[in-house]
Scaffold this motif. Structure first.
Motif, PDB file in Angstrom:
ATOM      1  N   LYS A  12      14.787 -13.229  33.932  1.00 38.73           N
ATOM      2  CA  LYS A  12      14.413 -14.578  33.522  1.00 38.73           C
ATOM      3  C   LYS A  12      14.633 -14.740  32.019  1.00 38.73           C
ATOM      4  N   THR A  13      14.216 -15.883  31.478  1.00 40.77           N
ATOM      5  CA  THR A  13      14.400 -16.174  30.059  1.00 40.77           C
ATOM      6  C   THR A  13      13.092 -15.976  29.309  1.00 40.77           C
ATOM      7  N   ALA A  14      13.170 -15.323  28.156  1.00 44.55           N
ATOM      8  CA  ALA A  14      11.993 -15.091  27.317  1.00 44.55           C
ATOM      9  C   ALA A  14      12.285 -15.597  25.918  1.00 44.55           C
ATOM     10  N   SER A  15      11.239 -15.879  25.168  1.00 46.23           N
ATOM     11  CA  SER A  15      11.423 -16.329  23.796  1.00 46.23           C
ATOM     12  C   SER A  15      10.318 -15.767  22.907  1.00 46.23           C
ATOM     13  N   ILE A  16      10.675 -15.555  21.646  1.00 45.69           N
ATOM     14  CA  ILE A  16       9.717 -15.190  20.607  1.00 45.69           C
ATOM     15  C   ILE A  16       9.770 -16.310  19.570  1.00 45.69           C
ATOM     16  N   ILE A  17       8.626 -16.909  19.295  1.00 45.89           N
ATOM     17  CA  ILE A  17       8.568 -18.060  18.395  1.00 45.89           C
ATOM     18  C   ILE A  17       7.764 -17.686  17.148  1.00 45.89           C
ATOM     19  N   CYS A  18       8.372 -17.873  15.985  1.00 45.01           N
ATOM     20  CA  CYS A  18       7.702 -17.620  14.704  1.00 45.01           C
ATOM     21  C   CYS A  18       7.485 -18.949  13.987  1.00 45.01           C
ATOM     22  N   LYS A  19       6.266 -19.160  13.501  1.00 44.02           N
ATOM     23  CA  LYS A  19       5.896 -20.436  12.900  1.00 44.02           C
ATOM     24  C   LYS A  19       5.336 -20.237  11.492  1.00 44.02           C
ATOM     25  N   TYR A  20       5.347 -21.340  10.760  1.00 46.88           N
ATOM     26  CA  TYR A  20       4.734 -21.387   9.434  1.00 46.88           C
ATOM     27  C   TYR A  20       4.201 -22.799   9.220  1.00 46.88           C
ATOM     28  N   THR A  21       3.371 -22.998   8.232  1.00 47.16           N
ATOM     29  CA  THR A  21       2.799 -24.313   7.985  1.00 47.16           C
ATOM     30  C   THR A  21       3.862 -25.340   7.607  1.00 47.16           C
ATOM     31  N   SER A  80       2.885 -14.017   3.233  1.00 45.98           N
ATOM     32  CA  SER A  80       3.343 -13.124   4.299  1.00 45.98           C
ATOM     33  C   SER A  80       2.429 -13.164   5.512  1.00 45.98           C
ATOM     34  N   SER A  81       1.137 -13.231   5.282  1.00 43.67           N
ATOM     35  CA  SER A  81       0.195 -13.238   6.397  1.00 43.67           C
ATOM     36  C   SER A  81       0.073 -14.616   7.042  1.00 43.67           C
ATOM     37  N   SER A  82       0.664 -15.639   6.444  1.00 40.79           N
ATOM     38  CA  SER A  82       0.575 -16.999   6.983  1.00 40.79           C
ATOM     39  C   SER A  82       1.635 -17.283   8.036  1.00 40.79           C
ATOM     40  N   PHE A  83       2.659 -16.466   8.099  1.00 43.72           N
ATOM     41  CA  PHE A  83       3.643 -16.596   9.170  1.00 43.72           C
ATOM     42  C   PHE A  83       3.039 -16.001  10.448  1.00 43.72           C
ATOM     43  N   SER A  84       3.286 -16.643  11.571  1.00 43.90           N
ATOM     44  CA  SER A  84       2.784 -16.118  12.850  1.00 43.90           C
ATOM     45  C   SER A  84       3.902 -16.111  13.872  1.00 43.90           C
ATOM     46  N   CYS A  85       3.930 -15.056  14.691  1.00 42.46           N
ATOM     47  CA  CYS A  85       4.935 -14.933  15.750  1.00 42.46           C
ATOM     48  C   CYS A  85       4.225 -14.614  17.058  1.00 42.46           C
ATOM     49  N   GLU A  86       4.734 -15.159  18.145  1.00 42.50           N
ATOM     50  CA  GLU A  86       4.111 -14.914  19.442  1.00 42.50           C
ATOM     51  C   GLU A  86       5.181 -14.768  20.521  1.00 42.50           C
ATOM     52  N   SER A  87       4.834 -13.963  21.530  1.00 42.95           N
ATOM     53  CA  SER A  87       5.726 -13.781  22.679  1.00 42.95           C
ATOM     54  C   SER A  87       4.879 -13.563  23.915  1.00 42.95           C
ATOM     55  N   ASN A  88       5.431 -13.887  25.071  1.00 47.38           N
ATOM     56  CA  ASN A  88       4.775 -13.641  26.341  1.00 47.38           C
ATOM     57  C   ASN A  88       5.417 -12.440  27.015  1.00 47.38           C
ATOM     58  N   VAL A  89       4.767 -11.928  28.044  1.00 46.23           N
ATOM     59  CA  VAL A  89       5.370 -10.852  28.822  1.00 46.23           C
ATOM     60  C   VAL A  89       6.628 -11.391  29.491  1.00 46.23           C
ATOM     61  N   ALA A  90       7.726 -10.682  29.333  1.00 41.13           N
ATOM     62  CA  ALA A  90       9.012 -11.138  29.872  1.00 41.13           C
ATOM     63  C   ALA A  90       9.270 -10.482  31.224  1.00 41.13           C
ATOM     64  N   GLU A  91       9.815 -11.261  32.149  1.00 40.71           N
ATOM     65  CA  GLU A  91      10.154 -10.749  33.472  1.00 40.71           C
ATOM     66  C   GLU A  91      11.662 -10.561  33.577  1.00 40.71           C
ATOM     67  N   ARG A  92      12.057  -9.405  34.079  1.00 40.56           N
ATOM     68  CA  ARG A  92      13.488  -9.104  34.188  1.00 40.56           C
ATOM     69  C   ARG A  92      14.230 -10.207  34.950  1.00 40.56           C
ATOM     70  N   ALA A 110      11.278 -20.537  13.885  1.00 44.85           N
ATOM     71  CA  ALA A 110      12.394 -19.639  14.202  1.00 44.85           C
ATOM     72  C   ALA A 110      12.187 -19.151  15.629  1.00 44.85           C
ATOM     73  N   ILE A 111      13.190 -19.334  16.477  1.00 43.65           N
ATOM     74  CA  ILE A 111      13.047 -19.043  17.898  1.00 43.65           C
ATOM     75  C   ILE A 111      14.133 -18.058  18.332  1.00 43.65           C
ATOM     76  N   LEU A 112      13.702 -16.905  18.835  1.00 45.27           N
ATOM     77  CA  LEU A 112      14.627 -15.935  19.415  1.00 45.27           C
ATOM     78  C   LEU A 112      14.591 -16.119  20.927  1.00 45.27           C
ATOM     79  N   ILE A 113      15.743 -16.417  21.518  1.00 49.33           N
ATOM     80  CA  ILE A 113      15.837 -16.690  22.952  1.00 49.33           C
ATOM     81  C   ILE A 113      16.615 -15.558  23.627  1.00 49.33           C
TER      82      ILE A 113
END
Length: 254
Positions: free
Chosen positions: A49-58, A35-47, A104-107
């Motif tokens: 524009k396009t934003a994404s949240i990316i979750c990764k694993y080994t 569970s702790s090996s999965f990582s997700c990251e996101s940047n500050v989103a600007e109204r 896994a990518i949320l757009i």
């Protein structure tokens, strides 16, 4: 004789059940560790524009589901909004989508202020599972401050921004006059704010300039590119200043 039979039955049952118990414990420990090996990251989103949240694993993520949590909480609906298990990959008329590409990518297209929330991810990779909350922060740019005069009152306005900001007043000597002003921030339907600040001035002093700005500073080094609008008498001067302040006796642009 009866006791011996009971003992044999218990022994056989134990031999069958004990490995299963060990398997369950090992599986549970494995899931908890992964569970702790999965990582997700996101940047500050600007109204807008396009934003994404990316979750990764080994290893490749095989399936994922996403819940859109309620505003400012980690409380989420019972059902997932997006889910690769049943191929529900888009939401909000296609504006938001989920895809798998090793990660896994949320757009989120055409970001709205209401997209600022926690997103709860359930992730699966080779029989290992992970759960992650990811907070997406959204910002929106305000219009430049605008000042108009109504009798002895100066009115400064700025609209359409997020998060909520404050408007500050200074005279040409960089004296902070904000405590003499009245400020109101009104939320709009889209989640942005409209700002309004009024300042009562001395109409007899036509040479005095008053400036309205987002920045609460009277130091020489103002933030680069800070927006400030000033008014003297019946004229308005709007500038984008870099490392500048008004000094005693300095001419204010007409």
């Amino acid at each position: 004789m009866v006791l011996r039979q009971y003992f044999n039955i218990f022994q056989m049952a134990f031999l069958h059940i004990f490995p299963l118990v060990l398997l369950l414990l090992n599986t549970s420990n494995s899931i908890q560790a992964v569970s702790s090996s999965f990582s997700c990251e996101s940047n500050v989103a600007e109204r807008g524009k396009t934003a994404s949240i990316i979750c990764k694993y080994t290893k490749d993520i095989r399936n994922a589901s996403v819940k859109f949590c309620f505003a400012n909480t980690t409380t989420c609906p019972e059902r997932s909004e997006l889910n690769t298990y049943n191929r529900k990959l888009t939401s909000d008329h296609g504006r938001i989508s989920l895809k798998l590409n090793h990660s896994a990518i949320l757009i989120i297209n055409k970001v709205q202020i209401l997209d600022q929330r926690n997103y709860y991810f359930f992730l699966e990779a080779e029989n290992h599972f992970g759960r992650k909350y990811v907070f997406l922060k959204v910002v929106a740019t305000y219009t430049n401050p605008q000042v108009r005069r109504q009798n002895d009152t100066l009115i400064c306005t700025a609209t359409g921004g997020y998060p909520e900001k404050y408007l500050y007043w200074f005279d040409k000597y960089n004296t902070n006059l904000t405590d003499r002003s009245k400020f109101v921030a009104v939320p709009n339907a889209d989640g942005s704010f409209s700002l309004n600040s009024t300042l009562l001035v001395d109409s007899s002093d036509s040479k005095m300039a008053y400036c309205c700005t987002f920045n609460n500073t009277n130091s020489f080094h103002e933030p680069q590119g800070s927006n400030k609008i000033c008014r003297r008498g019946d004229s308005i001067a709007s500038t984008q200043q870099k490392f500048h302040r008004f000094l005693p006796g300095e001419q204010i642009p007409a």
